[in-house]
Scaffold this active site. Structure first.
Site, mmCIF file in Angstrom:
data_model
loop_
_atom_site.group_PDB
_atom_site.id
_atom_site.type_symbol
_atom_site.label_atom_id
_atom_site.label_comp_id
_atom_site.label_asym_id
_atom_site.label_seq_id
_atom_site.Cartn_x
_atom_site.Cartn_y
_atom_site.Cartn_z
ATOM 1 N N GLY A 1 9.039 11.278 -2.707
ATOM 2 C CA GLY A 1 9.525 11.127 -1.338
ATOM 3 C C GLY A 1 10.425 9.828 -1.560
ATOM 4 C CG LEU B 1 13.697 27.037 1.657
ATOM 5 C CD1 LEU B 1 14.510 26.143 2.349
ATOM 6 C CD2 LEU B 1 12.530 27.374 2.559
ATOM 7 C CG HIS C 1 19.817 20.688 -8.506
ATOM 8 N ND1 HIS C 1 18.581 20.937 -8.854
ATOM 9 C CD2 HIS C 1 20.627 20.699 -9.989
ATOM 10 C CE1 HIS C 1 18.525 21.730 -9.913
ATOM 11 N NE2 HIS C 1 19.773 21.606 -10.543
ATOM 12 C CG LEU D 1 17.384 27.948 -7.118
ATOM 13 C CD1 LEU D 1 16.697 27.237 -5.781
ATOM 14 C CD2 LEU D 1 16.694 28.102 -8.398
ATOM 15 C CD GLN E 1 24.216 6.028 -10.093
ATOM 16 O OE1 GLN E 1 25.003 6.139 -9.440
ATOM 17 N NE2 GLN E 1 23.798 4.778 -10.239
ATOM 18 C CD GLU E 2 17.733 12.586 -8.028
ATOM 19 O OE1 GLU E 2 17.138 12.852 -6.932
ATOM 20 O OE2 GLU E 2 17.642 12.582 -8.961
HETATM 21 C C1 GRF Z 1 14.558 14.241 -7.478
HETATM 22 O O1 GRF Z 1 14.954 14.085 -8.692
HETATM 23 C C2 GRF Z 1 15.313 15.525 -6.886
HETATM 24 O O2 GRF Z 1 16.530 15.668 -7.475
HETATM 25 C C3 GRF Z 1 14.522 16.512 -7.263
HETATM 26 O O3 GRF Z 1 13.175 16.351 -7.173
HETATM 27 C C4 GRF Z 1 13.111 14.679 -7.374
HETATM 28 C C5 GRF Z 1 12.290 14.291 -6.132
HETATM 29 O O4 GRF Z 1 12.076 12.968 -6.204
HETATM 30 N N1 GRF Z 1 14.806 17.718 -6.589
HETATM 31 P P1 GRF Z 1 11.511 12.088 -4.847
HETATM 32 O O5 GRF Z 1 10.437 12.878 -4.327
HETATM 33 O O6 GRF Z 1 12.699 12.074 -3.889
HETATM 34 O O7 GRF Z 1 10.994 10.811 -5.448
#
Ligand code: GRF
Length: 197
Positions: free
Chosen positions: A13, A94, A110, A145, A174-175
């Site tokens: 998370g 989903l 993603h 997907l 970066q996410e």
């Molecule tokens: C992230 O890399 C996200 O892009 C992918 O799963 C990972 C989840 O990481 N779909 P977290 O649970 O947010 O730490």
């Protein structure tokens, strides 16, 4: 009107935390629910520590019955009347009948530069292909997907000696910047994509 945001997770998370922690002050949205399909997801405790209501809908009793699982998921969500759903490391595919009513209100992150590397093991596949750069994408969720209109992308270099783990860590940083930036704009009704850096 403040937008109500539900965040769906399956694991640690860290993206959920970056979204929750961004929704303060003059932000147009607030978190109303963190839901996991996995009761052991580390993110649940992080949400509780932040005072966000949590729920678990375990997919395992619904083996072979995706729509049964999604019916319970829909009920759990409905209790909290979200305006926006953020998928943040939610590891269930989903179906179209779940996605369609939420289309335009559900977004996902993603860990690849879509349309490259849909699905799993994105970093290992990018390294095997000899890519010079990698990254992440936030997109609207459609029934296909890892498709749907792009709302943002962030790029990182692939470095000599990278492993899937080192590359994943660089992309994850970066996410945590990209997803909150996109959510804020999306909650304001702005769907024009953001490109970082
Ligand atoms: C992230 O890399 C996200 O892009 C992918 O799963 C990972 C989840 O990481 N779909 P977290 O649970 O947010 O730490």
């Amino acid at each position: 009107m403040t937008k109500r945001v539900a965040i769906l997770i399956s694991g640690g998370g860290s993206n959920m935390v970056s979204l929750v922690d961004s929704m303060t002050g003059d932000h147009p949205a607030r978190p109303v629910l963190v839901l996991s399909n996995n009761e052991d997801a580390g993110g649940l405790a992080k949400a509780e520590a932040r005072g966000i209501p949590t729920a678990v809908v375990d997919h395992r009793p619904f083996r072979g019955d995706r729509e049964g699982f999604e019916g319970i998921l829909q009920e759990a969500l409905a209790c909290h009347t979200p305006d926006i759903i953020c998928l943040a490391g939610f590891m269930r595919v989903l179906t179209e009948s779940f996605v369609r009513p939420w289309q335009g209100r559900m977004i996902n992150i993603h860990p690849s530069l879509l349309p490259k590397y849909r699905g799993l093991n994105t970093h290992a596949r990018a390294l095997e292909a000899g890519e010079a750069e990698a990254g992440c994408t936030v997109h609207e969720v459609t029934a296909e997907l890892d498709e749907g209109p792009t709302l943002g992308q962030a790029r990182v270099p692939v470095l000599a000696g990278d492993t899937p783990g080192t590359l994943a860590a660089r992309v994850l940083d970066q996410e945590h910047i990209l997803y909150p930036a996109v959510l804020r704009r999306f909650a304001e009704g702005d769907r024009s994509p953001i490109y970082l850096p």
